[in-house]
Design a protein around this motif. Sequence first.
Motif, PDB file in Angstrom:
ATOM      1  N   ARG A  52      81.457  74.488  32.871  1.00 42.45           N
ATOM      2  CA  ARG A  52      80.331  73.988  33.661  1.00 42.45           C
ATOM      3  C   ARG A  52      80.149  74.876  34.886  1.00 42.45           C
TER       4      ARG A  52
ATOM      5  N   ARG B  68      75.016  77.610  37.282  1.00 40.20           N
ATOM      6  CA  ARG B  68      74.267  78.590  36.509  1.00 40.20           C
ATOM      7  C   ARG B  68      73.447  79.575  37.337  1.00 40.20           C
ATOM      8  N   ASP B  69      72.795  79.084  38.387  1.00 40.98           N
ATOM      9  CA  ASP B  69      71.922  79.986  39.133  1.00 40.98           C
ATOM     10  C   ASP B  69      72.658  80.798  40.192  1.00 40.98           C
TER      11      ASP B  69
ATOM     12  N   ASN C  39      80.100  81.380  42.588  1.00 40.64           N
ATOM     13  CA  ASN C  39      80.779  80.299  41.878  1.00 40.64           C
ATOM     14  C   ASN C  39      82.221  80.177  42.345  1.00 40.64           C
TER      15      ASN C  39
ATOM     16  N   SER D 126      74.483  82.344  34.520  1.00 35.78           N
ATOM     17  CA  SER D 126      73.706  82.067  33.314  1.00 35.78           C
ATOM     18  C   SER D 126      73.707  83.248  32.355  1.00 35.78           C
TER      19      SER D 126
ATOM     20  N   LEU E   1      82.583  82.833  30.525  1.00 34.55           N
ATOM     21  CA  LEU E   1      82.477  81.564  31.247  1.00 34.55           C
ATOM     22  C   LEU E   1      83.829  80.864  31.338  1.00 34.55           C
TER      23      LEU E   1
ATOM     24  N   GLU F  20      73.418  72.551  41.709  1.00 38.98           N
ATOM     25  CA  GLU F  20      73.720  73.131  40.410  1.00 38.98           C
ATOM     26  C   GLU F  20      74.424  72.145  39.493  1.00 38.98           C
TER      27      GLU F  20
END
Lengths: 291, 244, 324
Positions: free
Chosen positions: B91, B94-95, B101, B138, B145, C195
């Motif tokens: 999870r 994504r953007d 992240n 993404s 991932l 998000e």
Amino acid sequence: MTLILQTVADGLVLGGIYALAAVGFSLIFGVLHVINLSHGVLVLLGAYLALVLSGALHIDPLLTLPLVMVVLFGVGYVYQRFLIQRTVGGTPLGSMLLTFGIALMLQNVMIWVFSPDMKNITPTYAFESFKVAGLTFDAVRVSALAASLVLLSWLALLLKFSSLGRLIRATAQQTLAAQLCGVNVRHVYALTFAVSAAFAGAAGIVIGVILPFSPADEALWTLNAFVVVVLGGVGSPAGALLGGLLLGIVNTLTAQYVGPSFPNVTMFLMLVILLLVRPHGLLGNAFSASR
Amino acid sequence: MNTAAILQVEGLSKSFRGLKAISGVSFAIAPGSITSIIGPNGAGKSTLFNLITGYLAPTAGAVRFKDRPITGMATNRIAELGIARAFQIARPFRDLSVRENVRIGALFGKAGVRDVEATTRRGMELASLMPLADRPASALTVGQLRHLEVARAIATRADLLLADEPCAGLNPTETAAMIDVLRQVRSSGVTVLLVEHDMPSVMEVSDRLLVLDAGTLIADGPPHEVAKDPKVIAAYLGTPEVLS
Amino acid sequence: MKRSFSPAPITLLVVACVALLAAGPLVLPPFYVRVGQLMLYSAGLGLAWGILGGFAGYASFGHAAFIGVGAFAAGLAENSFPTLSPLWLLPLGLLAGGGTCAILSAAVAYPILRLRGTFFAIAMLGVSHVCAELTNNVDFFQGSLGLNFPPIAPSAMEPADFFYWLYLAAGLIVLLIAWQIRRSRFGAGLLSIREDEDTARMLGVPTERYKRLAFVVSAVLTGLLGVLYAHSLGYITTDSVYRDDTNLSLIVYSLLGGMGTLFGPVIGAFLLVFITQVILARLLDFHLFATGLLLVLLVLMAPGGVLGLVRSLRPRRADIAPAE
């Protein structure tokens, strides 16, 4: 005592009409998971079409129901298939904004064509009333209510027993599985929206007969539908009826006992509280996936 | 009981309305090691993980982390104490970019705002993600991932990483890369507990194996011993690959 | 996403724009000064909305509620002290308006932030309408009667110019606050909430606290701008501040400029006001249609707004296959 009963009776009559006005919205929310902010504008479209047709053909406005429903069915199908479909499955905000944009555009068109003034469709029996068990009923409202109940029952039967109804329910409950069984989901979605639009238009005629309307009312009817759905439940005529009746009674009781300008406050307050407490309504989501 | 153990599970049991998913499982994990939980399908591996991380409350038994009881504690509280979890279904944000992240993990992890940039960098390095640092999440493949999951978890300065089938669905190259990442994580001092089905990888990288079958622990020891254990072989219905 | 532009040139660009804008009233005819007021006011509102809607992803369909609450609280407070000198009136109004919005939003935040997505959006619309209806129907608020705002512009200045510079200063302050938030730990947390809120919470982000803070900050800034707006109008009724088209516009600014970005709402506000007030100035009958059409086109063709289009037009960096 009679006052309370009269108020409740008035509320029930009004509520039946609210139910019809909301059922299309409820169906779209339940099946496509789209909040159709152009719902109110479709309702008004029905009202204006009935106004034009009953004037041109010199017939009772309620008799224009079939024709108006057919026209809106077609409009709804095309609208969904070529515009709304592009936002299905995307962010919820996307479909809301798209339908809102369309609502603004259609509202402007209505203002151009029909003027922003209030209009009314007056049937021939406009000022008659009759008494039942000591309570007064207005003839127009009662015939509007009767039309609403007939249409709601018809929709309920359609959803439950017809093949279209089965297709819609299957697609709503398990979309992927339906696709794997060969269901053309886009077509079903478009048909569902077409049905919803047809009923919205029918509601418009019923409303137009009992209340004055203007293009600016579209937001109110969309919000009204939202409250009915949040009250009674998503995706079923029964939920719409329950929600509509409750809203109608709350409306008339507030107007009578709190003040004539307070029904809207109560409606919005109920909306906020219900969203917090039970957003899927008393009867819940009629299409929740069977597990 | 090994008091230096970083994680201790004592008599853990979980029943779902009469169905005993986990019965009396006990083990202790040494710090800085890689331990793998294996077992046939339906053995209860995911349930065990969920019990440790607080998603499920046990019917009986206790879990201790660094000698501190965490049984039934809320998930985010457990995260604050230094246990991180990398999921099979990643999870990512994504953007946001890979760096951004991982940075979230560093900013909000155990020790707060000290050395955020250095911790972020370390997380990405351990997960071999430096070349992808500025790519949006993404744009990453499934394997990448999974690396991001690990990187983000490491950046929270966790002492224990729980990895949920990190190699599931990966091709041999991606699997090898993932195993390398776990080795790098171990050498940085973080303890790893994983659930995995991929036998060759598990045998190669684990310091210890815990074998679960029908909710009970049937074997506990170094890979080469466990592989010869007749109970284990029986549980798997004698798959010869285990013996290599 | 890596910042498309590095900070130093951007700062220079912003300073240059501000200087240009500040010179506006000195060179532009009165009509354009008023358009400029609307642009700056809208940009400020858009930025304030964006702190909750763009950064945290909680798109409110009812932020006009705070414009109204701020305006009416200020008006009622100021009218209670009729002998106060104009110098003190505005600060009093700002305090009353901002304070009331702070209390209201803090109270509403707890229940309403438990909703997500569409439910949150509609609930906020409901809140906006409840506030509007109460203001209109409860005599104490004088919503239907209307509230007067004493003039506060210094006598030496044209009121239009005064309010232009006031909006410019206010907009700049909101921009600085939004910018600071975005580069802080708080801002990073908000982005992660947008998000994937559940994952963010698992990573240790204090999601509930951050959401509430963003909600209150956004509400208070909106309310303060509402106070300025009320003063620039001079006289307000319910319908002058609790407007559904404002509710919509706040979202469109971000959508048009770039949802979730820092400058997106500013670009969107400037563009939309320009389109409706200048290009369509003589076509008042066309406004609803044009806004609606713009909305439809944005959703279908450019959901990333202006900044999204700009980003997609930049040449892609060569893809390096990562060593695995």
